[in-house]
Design an enzyme around this catalytic site. Structure first.
Site, PDB file in Angstrom:
ATOM      1  N   ASN A  20     -28.740 -64.833 -17.717  1.00  0.00           N
ATOM      2  CA  ASN A  20     -28.629 -63.673 -18.594  1.00  0.00           C
ATOM      3  C   ASN A  20     -27.910 -64.135 -19.856  1.00  0.00           C
ATOM      4  OD1 ASN A  20     -27.989 -61.259 -19.820  1.00  0.00           O
ATOM      5  ND2 ASN A  20     -26.676 -60.500 -18.157  1.00  0.00           N
ATOM      6  N   LYS A  23     -27.311 -62.483 -22.529  1.00  0.00           N
ATOM      7  CA  LYS A  23     -26.556 -61.384 -23.156  1.00  0.00           C
ATOM      8  C   LYS A  23     -26.795 -61.360 -24.676  1.00  0.00           C
ATOM      9  CE  LYS A  23     -23.392 -61.342 -19.292  1.00  0.00           C
ATOM     10  NZ  LYS A  23     -22.057 -61.097 -18.777  1.00  0.00           N
ATOM     11  N   HIS A  62     -27.021 -53.547 -15.337  1.00  0.00           N
ATOM     12  CA  HIS A  62     -25.922 -54.514 -15.449  1.00  0.00           C
ATOM     13  C   HIS A  62     -24.619 -53.750 -15.682  1.00  0.00           C
ATOM     14  CE1 HIS A  62     -23.325 -57.655 -17.020  1.00  0.00           C
ATOM     15  NE2 HIS A  62     -24.127 -58.512 -16.417  1.00  0.00           N
ATOM     16  N   GLU A  65     -22.301 -54.148 -17.667  1.00  0.00           N
ATOM     17  CA  GLU A  65     -22.002 -53.883 -19.080  1.00  0.00           C
ATOM     18  C   GLU A  65     -22.787 -52.667 -19.567  1.00  0.00           C
ATOM     19  OE1 GLU A  65     -22.778 -57.880 -20.348  1.00  0.00           O
ATOM     20  OE2 GLU A  65     -21.016 -58.525 -19.221  1.00  0.00           O
ATOM     21  N   GLU A 105     -22.717 -58.127  -8.390  1.00  0.00           N
ATOM     22  CA  GLU A 105     -21.815 -58.704  -9.383  1.00  0.00           C
ATOM     23  C   GLU A 105     -20.516 -57.894  -9.410  1.00  0.00           C
ATOM     24  OE1 GLU A 105     -24.224 -60.952 -12.585  1.00  0.00           O
ATOM     25  OE2 GLU A 105     -24.214 -58.860 -13.151  1.00  0.00           O
ATOM     26  N   GLY A 149     -17.484 -62.938 -16.345  1.00  0.00           N
ATOM     27  CA  GLY A 149     -16.940 -63.492 -17.587  1.00  0.00           C
ATOM     28  C   GLY A 149     -15.447 -63.737 -17.544  1.00  0.00           C
ATOM     29  N   SER A 157     -19.122 -65.365 -12.843  1.00  0.00           N
ATOM     30  CA  SER A 157     -18.509 -66.688 -13.011  1.00  0.00           C
ATOM     31  C   SER A 157     -19.124 -67.762 -12.118  1.00  0.00           C
ATOM     32  CB  SER A 157     -16.987 -66.601 -12.818  1.00  0.00           C
ATOM     33  OG  SER A 157     -16.418 -65.728 -13.787  1.00  0.00           O
TER      34      SER A 157
HETATM   35  P1  PGA Z   1     -20.775 -64.559 -15.999  1.00  0.00           P
HETATM   36  O1  PGA Z   1     -21.749 -63.279 -16.145  1.00  0.00           O
HETATM   37  O2  PGA Z   1     -21.569 -65.628 -15.293  1.00  0.00           O
HETATM   38  O3  PGA Z   1     -20.439 -64.933 -17.421  1.00  0.00           O
HETATM   39  O4  PGA Z   1     -19.588 -64.119 -15.224  1.00  0.00           O
HETATM   40  C1  PGA Z   1     -22.596 -62.885 -15.105  1.00  0.00           C
HETATM   41  C2  PGA Z   1     -23.377 -61.671 -15.529  1.00  0.00           C
HETATM   42  O5  PGA Z   1     -22.826 -60.829 -16.247  1.00  0.00           O
HETATM   43  O6  PGA Z   1     -24.556 -61.510 -15.159  1.00  0.00           O
END
Ligand code: PGA
Length: 250
Positions: A9, A11, A94, A96, A166, A172, A212
């Site tokens: 992803n 983003k 997601h 976010e 997740e 992140g 992560s």
């Molecule tokens: P990350 O994000 O690997 O940077 O933790 C995962 C995601 O948001 O799908």
């Protein structure tokens, strides 16, 4: 042999030129990859990246889509527009989107059903916040997200859906759920799916872990019996970090 689904992803990162460069590096590096691999660039780069991945083993995905086919929906992207570019998969719900843009389970469910009706394979993201986990509400929250997100999805369509677990506190942040903790939540998601669809479809469901994921923790996460792949954010932005995750068995 078990196969894994590894998704990147990207983003809100990368210009068209940067996206094309990364896609080219991945095509070059993942030719022998045993896993199913998907990349989800920004909408603006989908068309150019589609040209790069055409005819390769890399699936083109989108990071979101609107809940309607067309009409007066300023700023939204229709599944028809995604299909037109060669997009085959779409990340929905997601965290976010849920937390920054206040997407509800009902809206996400509408998108899941529309994606399936249009032949796009959805990745339905679920996960609890730290407060929800600490308050002992992990199962209630994740279970409801799974049930609401899949409402109305026929058993015959379930195989096209992937669930990405997740934990919000691990996205992140550099904090990963331990492989044991993640596996336990994946097992719980399978239990919920079993209640909805029966044991065999629940067992067959692809459940990715996200939060992560890095080259140095991918193998131990994937070794767990209920973890079937990864949804990768930060480490998906460079071929040097995404390729070793996707090729963790090589
Ligand atoms: P990350 O994000 O690997 O940077 O933790 C995962 C995601 O948001 O799908």
């Amino acid at each position: 042999m078990r196969s894994y689904y590894m998704a990147g992803n990207w983003k809100m990162h990368k210009t068209v030129a940067e996206s094309v460069a990364l896609a080219k590096a991945l095509v070059a590096g993942l030719g022998n990859c045993k896993e199913r691999v998907m990349i989800a660039p920004a909408f603006t780069a989908l068309s150019a990246v589609a040209e790069v991945v055409k005819g390769t083993n890399i699936i083109l995905g989108a990071q979101n889509m609107g809940p309607e086919l067309q009409g007066a929906h300023t700023g939204e992207i229709s599944p028809l527009m995604l299909k037109d570019l060669g997009v085959a998969a779409v990340i929905l719900g997601h965290s976010e989107r849920r937390h920054s843009y206040l997407e509800t389970d009902a809206l996400i469910n509408k998108k899941v059903l529309l994606a399936l009706a249009q032949g796009l394979d959805p990745i339905l993201c679920v996960g609890e916040t730290l407060e929800e986990r600490e308050a002992g509400n992990l199962e209630a929250v994740v279970g409801a997200q799974v049930k609401e997100g899949l409402k109305g999805v026929a058993a015959s369509e379930l195989g096209k859906v992937t669930i990405a677990y997740e934990p919000v506190w691990a996205i992140g942040t550099g904090k990963t759920a331990t492989p044991e903790d993640a596996d336990a939540v994946h097992a719980y998601i399978r239990k919920v799916l079993g209640g909805m669809y029966g044991d065999a479809p629940a067992k067959a469901m692809c459940i990715q872990y996200g939060g992560s994921v890095k080259p140095d923790n991918a193998a131990e996460l994937m070794a767990k019996p209920n973890i079937d792949g990864a949804l990768v954010g930060g480490a998906a932005l460079k071929a040097e970090t995404f390729a070793p995750i996707a090729m963790f068995r090589s």
